[in-house]
Design a protein around this motif. Structure first.
Motif, short mmCIF file in Angstrom:
data_model
loop_
_atom_site.label_atom_id
_atom_site.label_comp_id
_atom_site.label_asym_id
_atom_site.label_seq_id
_atom_site.Cartn_x
_atom_site.Cartn_y
_atom_site.Cartn_z
N VAL A 53 0.96 -1.17 -0.05
CA VAL A 53 0.02 -0.07 -0.14
C VAL A 53 1.07 1.15 -0.06
O VAL A 53 1.72 1.53 0.97
N SER A 54 0.67 2.09 -0.86
CA SER A 54 1.53 3.20 -1.30
C SER A 54 0.70 4.15 -0.45
O SER A 54 -0.55 4.35 -0.58
N LEU A 55 1.32 5.05 0.55
CA LEU A 55 0.63 6.04 1.54
C LEU A 55 0.60 7.45 0.92
O LEU A 55 0.09 8.29 1.30
N THR A 56 1.67 7.69 0.14
CA THR A 56 1.96 9.07 -0.62
C THR A 56 2.82 8.88 -1.75
O THR A 56 3.87 7.71 -1.75
N GLN B 24 -5.85 3.15 -6.84
CA GLN B 24 -5.61 2.25 -7.95
C GLN B 24 -5.22 1.06 -7.69
O GLN B 24 -4.06 0.85 -6.94
N VAL B 25 -5.87 0.06 -8.09
CA VAL B 25 -5.08 -1.55 -7.89
C VAL B 25 -4.43 -1.84 -8.86
O VAL B 25 -4.58 -1.33 -10.29
N ARG B 26 -3.03 -2.17 -8.66
CA ARG B 26 -2.29 -2.42 -9.69
C ARG B 26 -1.77 -4.08 -9.41
O ARG B 26 -1.64 -4.39 -8.40
N SER C 151 5.42 6.84 -7.30
CA SER C 151 4.06 6.71 -7.32
C SER C 151 3.24 5.47 -7.21
O SER C 151 2.19 5.57 -6.64
N ILE C 152 4.10 4.37 -7.62
CA ILE C 152 3.59 3.14 -7.51
C ILE C 152 3.58 2.59 -6.18
O ILE C 152 2.62 1.92 -5.82
N GLY C 153 4.62 2.90 -5.47
CA GLY C 153 4.77 1.98 -4.23
C GLY C 153 5.87 0.91 -4.36
O GLY C 153 5.56 0.17 -5.29
N ARG D 133 -1.06 -4.69 -5.22
CA ARG D 133 -0.78 -3.24 -4.85
C ARG D 133 -1.92 -2.33 -5.11
O ARG D 133 -2.86 -2.36 -5.89
N LEU D 134 -1.81 -1.33 -3.94
CA LEU D 134 -2.99 -0.24 -3.86
C LEU D 134 -1.99 0.94 -3.93
O LEU D 134 -1.25 1.32 -3.23
N THR D 135 -2.41 1.75 -5.02
CA THR D 135 -1.65 3.24 -4.87
C THR D 135 -2.12 4.28 -3.93
O THR D 135 -3.46 3.97 -3.42
#
Length: 324
Positions: free
Chosen positions: A16-19, A264-266, A321-323, A258-260
Motif C-alpha cells: 500500500v502506497s501512502l503517498t 488504484q489497484v495494480r 507513485s506506484i509504491g 498493490r494499492l496506490t
C-alpha cells in the motif's frame, strides 16, 4: 474469496502506497527537482486506506501488508493506520524520521522495516539522493533495531559507475550491526525513463563482488514467493539476499497485489493499466462490491513483467507513485 489469477497465483501480500511524496530525490527514482505530486483530494484518506486494507484482509485472503511510498513516514496518520491493520505489517522507508517514530510504530503493531541504503559515504549519498541526510537515515536504522522492528532489512540498489564498488563495505556494515542486507537489481521504474539494461549491475556481478565473504546457497528455507534469493555468509547464520527482478524474474510465484496512494489497484509492479477503487468507494460501493472489483483486477494479471520482451514499455508511473 481469494485474489487469484488465471495462472494459479494467489495474492496474499498487499503493498500500500501512502503517498507519492518523498524526502529524498534518489536518481534511480525521480529527478532532483521532484515530480508533480498527486492532488490532495485524490489521495485516499486514512479512513479509506483502513477500509480498503480491511476488505483485503477480511474478504480477500491477504495475510501481510507493507506500507510504502514515496516515503510513508511523511504520512501524518501512519501510526493509526498501522494500529488498524489486523495482519502482519511492515514498512519500506528511507528511515528519515524513524528515530522519532520507531517506538510509536512498534507499539502500534508494526513488525519490521525495510530501509533503503545505497551508500555509507556522505558525499556519495548527497550525489545520489540530492539531500544531506545520511546521518538521519543511519539514526533511523539504529532506532528501528532498538525498538524491536527486526530483522531490519537494508535494501541497496547498485549502479554502475556510481556505487557498485561499495557492495563489500555495505555487507560488512550489515554484518557488524546485525542487519540483513538485500541487493536489488535496478528496475525500469525511474521517472526519467533513463533505465538501461547495459548500465544495470546484475545479480551475477553482485555475487562476484562478494566472493571474499564465502557465500553459500541458503538451503535452510524455501524461497517460495519471496523476492530475494539468499546466501549464507561464511557458513551462517548471517545471510545476504539478492533480488534479481530483471535477470532472474520470479513472476511465476508472485503473491503481490498493490494499492496506490490514490486508490488504484495494480496487479503487477510493471502493469500498464490500473483498476480504480477510489471512485466507486466514494460513490457508495459496498465492501463486497469493492472486493469484487479487486478480484477482477487481479484476474487480468499477465504471466510475467516482460522486461526481456522487445515490446516492453515502462509503466507511466514511477516507483515513487506506484509504491515499492
Amino acid at each position: 474469496m481469494l485474489l487469484d489469477d488465471r495462472y494459479g497465483r494467489v495474492a496474499t501480500d498487499l503493498r500500500v502506497s501512502l503517498t507519492d511524496r518523498c524526502s529524498l530525490r534518489c536518481s534511480y527514482c525521480m529527478p532532483p527537482e521532484g515530480l508533480p505530486w498527486l492532488p490532495k483530494d485524490e489521495i485516499l484518506t486514512d479512513a479509506e486506506v483502513i477500509r480498503l486494507v480491511g476488505i483485503a484482509t477480511g474478504l480477500l485472503g491477504v495475510t501481510e501488508v507493507r506500507y510504502t511510498g514515496g516515503e510513508p513516514l511523511l504520512r501524518p496518520g501512519l501510526v493509526e493506520i498501522v494500529r488498524q491493520t489486523p495482519v502482519h505489517t511492515s514498512l519500506t522507508t528511507n528511515a528519515i524520521g524513524l528515530s522519532r517514530l520507531a517506538v510509536p510504530l512498534a507499539e502500534a503493531g508494526l513488525a519490521r522495516v525495510n530501509v533503503s541504503l545505497d551508500t555509507l559515504d556522505r558525499d556519495r549519498f548527497v550525489a545520489l539522493a540530492h539531500r544531506d541526510r545520511l546521518a538521519d537515515t543511519l539514526a533511523g536504522i539504529e532506532a528501528a533495531a532498538a525498538a524491536g522492528l527486526t530483522p531490519v532489512k537494508l535494501n541497496t540498489v547498485l549502479m554502475r559507475g556510481v556505487n557498485e564498488d561499495e557492495a563489500p563495505a555495505l555487507l560488512q556494515f550489515a554484518l557488524d550491526h546485525g542487519y540483513e542486507l538485500r541487493f536489488i537489481e535496478q528496475m525500469p521504474l525511474d521517472a526519467q525513463h533513463g533505465w538501461s539494461r547495459d548500465n544495470m549491475v546484475t545479480a551475477t556481478e553482485i555475487l562476484e563482488s562478494l566472493s571474499g565473504f564465502g557465500l553459500t546457497p541458503d538451503l535452510s528455507t524455501v524461497r517460495g514467493s519471496a523476492p530475494a534469493e539468499t546466501w549464507l555468509v561464511g557458513g551462517g547464520p548471517a545471510r545476504v539476499g539478492v533480488i534479481a527482478s530483471v535477470t532472474r524474474p520470479f513472476c511465476g510465484d508472485c503473491d503481490r497485489t498493490r494499492l496506490t496512494a490514490d486508490g488504484q489497484v495494480r496487479n503487477c509492479l510493471f502493469a500498464r493499466g490500473e483498476s480504480d477503487l477510489r471512485t466507486p468507494m466514494r460513490a457508495g460501493a459496498s465492501d463486497a462490491e469493492l472486493a469484487a472489483l479487486w478480484r477482477t483486477a487481479m484476474w487480468g494479471k499477465l504471466p510475467g513483467h516482460g522486461i526481456d520482451n522487445p515490446a516492453f514499455l515502462q509503466p507511466d508511473r514511477p516507483m515513487s507513485s506506484i509504491g515499492g
